[in-house]
Design a protein around this motif. Structure first.
Motif, mmCIF file in Angstrom:
data_model
loop_
_atom_site.group_PDB
_atom_site.id
_atom_site.type_symbol
_atom_site.label_atom_id
_atom_site.label_comp_id
_atom_site.label_asym_id
_atom_site.label_seq_id
_atom_site.Cartn_x
_atom_site.Cartn_y
_atom_site.Cartn_z
ATOM 1 N N VAL A 19 -15.296 -4.030 -0.154
ATOM 2 C CA VAL A 19 -15.026 -2.590 -0.055
ATOM 3 C C VAL A 19 -14.296 -2.272 1.242
ATOM 4 O O VAL A 19 -13.349 -1.473 1.275
ATOM 5 C CB VAL A 19 -16.342 -1.794 -0.172
ATOM 6 C CG1 VAL A 19 -16.106 -0.323 0.158
ATOM 7 C CG2 VAL A 19 -16.918 -1.929 -1.575
ATOM 8 N N LYS A 20 -14.764 -2.899 2.327
ATOM 9 C CA LYS A 20 -14.113 -2.662 3.621
ATOM 10 C C LYS A 20 -12.669 -3.154 3.611
ATOM 11 O O LYS A 20 -11.768 -2.502 4.160
ATOM 12 C CB LYS A 20 -14.901 -3.356 4.737
ATOM 13 C CG LYS A 20 -16.200 -2.637 5.114
ATOM 14 C CD LYS A 20 -16.893 -3.343 6.261
ATOM 15 C CE LYS A 20 -18.154 -2.579 6.689
ATOM 16 N NZ LYS A 20 -18.857 -3.255 7.799
ATOM 17 N N GLU A 21 -12.452 -4.323 3.011
ATOM 18 C CA GLU A 21 -11.087 -4.859 2.932
ATOM 19 C C GLU A 21 -10.184 -3.941 2.125
ATOM 20 O O GLU A 21 -8.977 -3.841 2.378
ATOM 21 C CB GLU A 21 -11.109 -6.252 2.309
ATOM 22 C CG GLU A 21 -11.631 -7.335 3.252
ATOM 23 C CD GLU A 21 -11.668 -8.698 2.580
ATOM 24 O OE1 GLU A 21 -11.149 -8.802 1.445
ATOM 25 O OE2 GLU A 21 -12.218 -9.642 3.170
ATOM 26 N N ALA A 22 -10.778 -3.245 1.184
ATOM 27 C CA ALA A 22 -9.994 -2.320 0.362
ATOM 28 C C ALA A 22 -9.755 -0.998 1.084
ATOM 29 O O ALA A 22 -9.077 -0.112 0.557
ATOM 30 C CB ALA A 22 -10.706 -2.081 -0.964
ATOM 31 N N GLY A 23 -10.347 -0.860 2.274
ATOM 32 C CA GLY A 23 -10.140 0.341 3.073
ATOM 33 C C GLY A 23 -11.039 1.493 2.702
ATOM 34 O O GLY A 23 -10.819 2.628 3.148
ATOM 35 N N ALA A 24 -12.099 1.223 1.905
ATOM 36 C CA ALA A 24 -13.013 2.300 1.497
ATOM 37 C C ALA A 24 -14.278 2.271 2.369
ATOM 38 O O ALA A 24 -14.523 1.329 3.118
ATOM 39 C CB ALA A 24 -13.378 2.142 0.025
ATOM 40 N N ASP A 25 -15.074 3.327 2.233
ATOM 41 C CA ASP A 25 -16.315 3.454 3.001
ATOM 42 C C ASP A 25 -17.404 2.590 2.349
ATOM 43 O O ASP A 25 -17.744 2.787 1.185
ATOM 44 C CB ASP A 25 -16.758 4.912 3.024
ATOM 45 C CG ASP A 25 -18.002 5.129 3.889
ATOM 46 O OD1 ASP A 25 -18.510 4.135 4.448
ATOM 47 O OD2 ASP A 25 -18.453 6.281 3.991
ATOM 48 N N ALA A 26 -17.966 1.650 3.098
ATOM 49 C CA ALA A 26 -18.996 0.738 2.582
ATOM 50 C C ALA A 26 -20.380 1.094 3.103
ATOM 51 O O ALA A 26 -21.275 0.245 3.168
ATOM 52 C CB ALA A 26 -18.647 -0.700 2.945
ATOM 53 N N GLU A 27 -20.587 2.361 3.459
ATOM 54 C CA GLU A 27 -21.858 2.765 4.073
ATOM 55 C C GLU A 27 -23.036 2.553 3.120
ATOM 56 O O GLU A 27 -24.099 2.065 3.529
ATOM 57 C CB GLU A 27 -21.798 4.239 4.482
ATOM 58 C CG GLU A 27 -23.073 4.724 5.168
ATOM 59 C CD GLU A 27 -23.005 6.189 5.576
ATOM 60 O OE1 GLU A 27 -24.016 6.720 6.046
ATOM 61 O OE2 GLU A 27 -21.924 6.804 5.406
ATOM 62 N N VAL A 28 -22.880 2.921 1.853
ATOM 63 C CA VAL A 28 -23.977 2.772 0.890
ATOM 64 C C VAL A 28 -24.351 1.305 0.724
ATOM 65 O O VAL A 28 -25.535 0.929 0.786
ATOM 66 C CB VAL A 28 -23.591 3.383 -0.472
ATOM 67 C CG1 VAL A 28 -24.663 3.059 -1.522
ATOM 68 C CG2 VAL A 28 -23.408 4.878 -0.348
ATOM 69 N N GLN A 29 -23.354 0.470 0.549
ATOM 70 C CA GLN A 29 -23.620 -0.959 0.379
ATOM 71 C C GLN A 29 -24.248 -1.556 1.636
ATOM 72 O O GLN A 29 -25.163 -2.383 1.562
ATOM 73 C CB GLN A 29 -22.320 -1.714 0.053
ATOM 74 C CG GLN A 29 -21.726 -1.384 -1.299
ATOM 75 C CD GLN A 29 -20.769 -0.192 -1.250
ATOM 76 O OE1 GLN A 29 -20.863 0.659 -0.355
ATOM 77 N NE2 GLN A 29 -19.853 -0.130 -2.210
ATOM 78 N N THR A 30 -23.791 -1.102 2.782
ATOM 79 C CA THR A 30 -24.319 -1.614 4.052
ATOM 80 C C THR A 30 -25.772 -1.208 4.249
ATOM 81 O O THR A 30 -26.618 -2.028 4.641
ATOM 82 C CB THR A 30 -23.472 -1.091 5.228
ATOM 83 O OG1 THR A 30 -22.117 -1.496 5.039
ATOM 84 C CG2 THR A 30 -23.993 -1.633 6.552
ATOM 85 N N GLU A 31 -26.094 0.060 3.958
ATOM 86 C CA GLU A 31 -27.476 0.523 4.100
ATOM 87 C C GLU A 31 -28.409 -0.216 3.137
ATOM 88 O O GLU A 31 -29.533 -0.573 3.496
ATOM 89 C CB GLU A 31 -27.549 2.031 3.846
ATOM 90 C CG GLU A 31 -26.976 2.883 4.963
ATOM 91 C CD GLU A 31 -27.715 2.678 6.275
ATOM 92 O OE1 GLU A 31 -28.978 2.632 6.245
ATOM 93 O OE2 GLU A 31 -27.048 2.531 7.312
ATOM 94 N N LEU A 32 -27.927 -0.432 1.921
ATOM 95 C CA LEU A 32 -28.744 -1.153 0.949
ATOM 96 C C LEU A 32 -28.973 -2.592 1.396
ATOM 97 O O LEU A 32 -30.082 -3.129 1.281
ATOM 98 C CB LEU A 32 -28.065 -1.126 -0.426
ATOM 99 C CG LEU A 32 -28.848 -1.728 -1.604
ATOM 100 C CD1 LEU A 32 -30.216 -1.069 -1.746
ATOM 101 C CD2 LEU A 32 -28.048 -1.592 -2.899
ATOM 102 N N LEU A 33 -27.933 -3.211 1.939
ATOM 103 C CA LEU A 33 -28.058 -4.581 2.440
ATOM 104 C C LEU A 33 -29.076 -4.648 3.580
ATOM 105 O O LEU A 33 -29.902 -5.562 3.641
ATOM 106 C CB LEU A 33 -26.700 -5.097 2.909
ATOM 107 C CG LEU A 33 -26.681 -6.511 3.519
ATOM 108 C CD1 LEU A 33 -27.205 -7.539 2.516
ATOM 109 C CD2 LEU A 33 -25.261 -6.862 3.978
#
Length: 703
Positions: A613-627
């Motif tokens: 998601v980060k490489e695609a330039g989008a916000d990865a906050e949800v995925q990061t918090e879940l991780l």
């Protein structure tokens, strides 16, 4: 159209009943057997040979190839060793099928490998099984063929009871002898014995067998050691008495057929409170036959379940968060000339014999509340007693409004001048009849409730034998009857003496009577104020077996010796420790080999998702918090796992049985709970496709 069953023809077809004996035995032999069944005594070897031959011929005609002495060791389940009827061929090489009276009456299994609590050492292997002539022989059929099963007691070489049946039979003789003294006082000279009758309601769960086999905890422990709640539980109360599903109905039908063949009076079936939970109830039988039949019920439930791709779970608490399973032990006393000693009649305030019996039972339960609590103790039952689904761990008696009012009058004034009546129940619908209602409601929170003409002991665990509860009930009531008879038989004026004794017993022991909500915190405080014991766990109850009070009771009536009681104390500590040990090791295995690897796999997919998601330039906050959340709970789980392994190893190394049992209760179980918490939380957030075994929703709703 389904096959029409001839239940009358089917019932008891696999049982060597009195009717079968009457057909196959000479009249003189039949009379001798029946006399001993009804009055006691010992068969001569010659008579036993005749009975054995008739029993063997009947069994072989029904396909039997082997026989076994079927007994109930201190494991709580049944045991059997099969011997064929095959004997030496004759001179022409023809096989002879033989079964002697000696083989019928006595067997000799190895006694060293069963729990004995020190009564038997490994090198002291000899033990004996002795035919219980009062419980009929029957045929069991499974993959091993047809086996003639002979219900027996199991004793050591020195005569100590190594089973559940021997003490029960002793207790039945004790209560019969003492109850006869009571009925004789009231002019009943025709009765020759008083029989304890029992009707045990059996609760159970059914789950799909394929799903069961994917869970180590169900296989090894009989209950789920991990498991997050399903979105739906029992909160809608829609399963209780609900329409029975087709698959379950087919199972119940086959179960009934098998039980009826075995002479078990399976009467009632219905869905219970929890999803996937059900109940079967039989008609009352003599206590020792009821104990035998309840063991057959549990065995047959498991066997028939396999035929339907199901597994029957008898554990008291297979699923957290929904009701567990119990076994309501309905107990009553009746003479052999048809008098129920617990029938109050229409005017219980005037029924002096009933009031004396009631007062004695109230006294018995109050004096020995600790023993009664112990008799319903097992490892699984610790999960349900007092958990707002079963009776509390505090013993009390529910009498209902009518009898409670009679007791109150007798205590306060010495007279019971009136009795509450039930009256009419008006339905308010013109097409429905009004009908007579009972004078007393029911109390489902009471451990020991009077229900019309019997007491319902509701604390017994679903997987447990009912042998111990009924042995204890018979013993404590026999003592109360004995003490009452000792006084009344010497009285100059019986009417005055019995009146005074009833008032004395009710006054001294009324603290045990409680008609309110047994689940409430207020009752716990009130019970403490009354001085009632609150024994919260199985192993806290064990020591009640060997108090001076208990030893005196059981030795007085020849039910247990002090050595036999001490052996049972040792066995119970060992069973508790071994059971929790198995559960702890199973949790370690599941956590290490299944849950943690699955969560790591899911964490990797989350990490890959964050990077993508980060490489695609989008916000990865949800995925990061879940991780982060998954990683934190994984760390918590790994720490808890290490702690459980540490304390479990320490527990396993302990040598003193009592210290070990309490360490498992206080330390190991806490470590198990600490491991389960993050695991169940992870189940709620990890992808279901990754989770390594079936969930509660899968198990309870996909049956």
């Amino acid at each position: 159209m389904s096959e029409v069953l001839n239940i009358e023809e089917l019932f008891g077809s696999k049982v060597f009943t009195r009717a079968t004996m009457r057909e196959r035995l000479p009249k003189s032999v039949y009379k001798e057997v029946v006399k001993i069944m009804d009055q006691g005594g010992e068969l001569s070897l010659e008579t036993a040979d005749v009975v054995a031959k008739a029993m063997k011929d009947w069994a072989i005609e029904n396909g039997a190839t082997h026989y076994t002495h079927w007994f109930q060791p201190l494991t709580g389940i049944t045991a059997e060793k099969h011997d064929s009827f095959v004997s030496h061929p004759d001179e022409n090489g023809k096989m002879l099928m033989e079964f002697s009276g000696k083989e019928l009456i006595k067997g000799e299994p190895d006694a060293s490998s069963f729990p004995s609590g020190g009564l038997r050492a490994t090198f002291e292997a000899r033990g004996y099984t002795a035919w219980d002539i009062t419980s009929p022989a029957f045929l069991k059929e499974d993959a091993t063929g047809v086996i003639l099963c002979i219900p027996t007691a199991f004793c050591s070489y020195k005569g100590e009871a190594l089973d559940k049946k021997t003490p029960l039979l002793r207790s039945m003789e004790a209560i019969s002898e003492q109850a006869l003294r009571i009925v004789r006082l009231f002019g009943n000279t025709e009765a020759t014995k008083v029989v304890a009758s029992v009707g045990p309601e059996q609760e159970y769960f059914l789950v799909d067998r394929d799903k069961y086999l994917k869970r180590e905890d169900l296989i090894f422990a009989g209950r789920t050691l991990f498991g997050a709640p399903a979105p739906k539980g029992q909160e809608l109360e829609d399963h209780y008495f609900g329409t029975i599903r087709e698959r379950i109905g087919a199972y119940m039908k086959d179960l009934n057929i098998e039980l009826w063949k075995l002479g078990v009076t399976a009467k009632t079936q219905h869905n219970e409170v929890a999803p996937a939970q059900h109940e079967l109830a039989p008609i009352y039988e003599t206590a020792n036959i009821a104990v035998d039949h309840n063991q057959l019920v549990m065995e047959t439930m498991k066997k028939v379940a396999g035929r339907h791709g199901l597994t029957c779970l008898l554990h008291e608490k297979p699923f957290a968060g929904v009701n567990g399973s119990g076994k309501h032990n309905n107990w009553s006393l009746g003479t052999d000339n048809g008098v129920n000693l617990l029938d109050p009649g229409d005017t219980p305030n005037e029924n002096i014999q009933f009031l004396l019996v009631l007062a004695c039972i109230i006294k018995a339960v109050d004096v020995h509340a600790d023993l009664l609590r112990q008799s319903a103790s097992d490892v699984g039952n610790d999960h349900r007693l007092g958990a707002n689904e079963a009776p509390p761990a505090i013993i009390s008696i529910f009498l209902g409004e009518q009898l409670e009012d009679v007791v109150k009058q007798l205590v306060e004034t010495g007279e019971a001048a009136h009795v509450l009546q039930g009256g009419k129940l008006a339905t308010g619908v013109s097409t429905l009849p009004d009908f007579e209602k009972d004078a007393t409601d029911r109390n489902r929170t009471s451990p020991f409730a009077f229900t019309g003409n019997k007491f319902e002991f509701r604390m017994v665990g679903s997987a447990d034998s009912i042998g111990s509860p009924n042995t204890t009930l018979n013993a404590i009531v026999a003592e109360a009857f004995c003490e009452a008879a000792d006084i009344l038989e010497k009285a100059d004026d019986f009417d005055v003496a019995v009146h005074d004794l009833i008032k004395e017993y009710l006054t001294e022991h009324q603290r045990i009577i409680f008609n309110g909500n047994g689940y409430s915190d207020e009752w716990v405080a009130e019970a403490e104020r009354r001085g009632l014991p609150n024994i919260r766990s199985m192993i806290e109850a064990v020591e009640t077996l060997t108090t001076d009070k208990a030893v005196k009771l059981f030795e007085k009536f020849g039910i247990f010796t002090k050595a036999e009681l001490e052996s049972r104390e040792e066995v119970l500590y060992e069973i508790y420790a071994k059971t929790i040990n198995i559960e702890a090791l199973t949790m370690v295995d599941m956590a290490s080999k299944e849950i943690i690897p699955a969560v790591i796999k899911y964490s990797k997919s989350l990490a890959d998702s964050v990077l993508a998601v980060k490489e695609a330039g989008a916000d990865a906050e949800v995925q990061t918090e879940l991780l982060k959340e998954v990683s934190a709970k994984l760390t918590e789980m790994k720490t808890a796992l290490a702690k459980l392994e540490e304390v479990e190893a320490k527990a396993a190394a302990m040598e003193n049985a009592k210290d070990q049992a309490f360490y498992y209760k206080d330390v190991v179980k806490a470590a198990m709970d600490a491991l389960r918490k993050p695991a169940d939380e992870l189940e709620m957030i990890v992808d279901k496709k990754v989770w390594p075994f079936p969930t509660y929703a899968d198990l309870m709703f996909e049956v």
